[in-house]
Design a protein around this motif. Structure first.
Motif: not given
Length: 208
Positions: A58-66
């Motif tokens: 989800n978008q949260q997972a991508l934001e955490q990765h960034m």
């Protein structure tokens, strides 16, 4: 789920450093719960061009990765290392949906294509409808390991195809000679803007 393809065009003098940063980023990502897949590639015809294929829960997972330090270290290289801006393709799901990569055999060479092409938007739906049949047939070919097609969010003029084959001859000698491939190819000749060859990237996976 969020899917994306990212293209990096790097200055020759930064090729080794940027590749190392990509590998470090991928290694770190393997420990992130929200990452479904990350694969990195180098272009066979231009060692200064790299691709990342990523799938996120989800978008949260991508934001955490960034926000991860290894991602930040890679991004810090962008200003100095990149020869042109990052090309980011946010991928939309299509039918049939993406499937798991079939396992390769030890003797397989593995031939990978990332094909991101521009189309006449008036032919978009006709092309997508034809690809539904084309993909279902293609996935039954013994030489095919993966064949997924994506729309690109916010851009009706662009379509992306991501494919893995056991060997190169499975594409040119077998796949393109199938009846359904000939129908799709004729439609592509009408739909694609310019020469199709300019959009094809033959790549090799970088193992981390």
């Amino acid at each position: 789920m969020l899917n994306q393809i990212i293209k990096f065009t790097v200055k020759p003098e930064y090729q080794t450093e940027f590749k190392a940063a990509l590998v470090t980023n991928k290694r770190g990502t393997t420990n992130e719960a929200g990452n479904i897949e990350m694969s990195i590639f180098v272009d066979n015809n231009n060692p200064n061009v790299f691709f990342a294929y990523e799938r996120w829960a989800n978008q949260q997972a991508l934001e955490q990765h960034m926000a991860m330090p290894y991602t930040a270290d890679m991004i810090a290289l962008f200003d100095s290392a990149l020869d042109k801006p990052v090309e980011l393709f946010n991928l939309g799901e299509t039918n049939p949906v993406p499937v798991a990569l079939k396992p390769a055999n030890p003797e397989d060479e593995v031939f990978i294509i990332i094909f991101i092409f521009k189309i006449n938007p008036q032919m978009r739906q006709q092309l997508l409808t034809q690809f539904e049949q084309h993909i279902n047939h293609t996935r039954t070919e013994p030489g095919n390991l993966l064949f997924d097609l994506y729309t690109v969010e916010g851009d009706d003029n662009t379509i992306a195809v991501y494919e893995h084959w056991r060997k190169e001859s499975d594409v040119w000698d077998i796949h393109f000679n199938q009846p359904y491939s000939k129908v799709t190819g004729a439609l592509m000749e009408q739909a694609v803007v310019g020469d199709m060859n300019q959009y094809m990237n033959f790549v090799t996976e970088i193992n981390a």
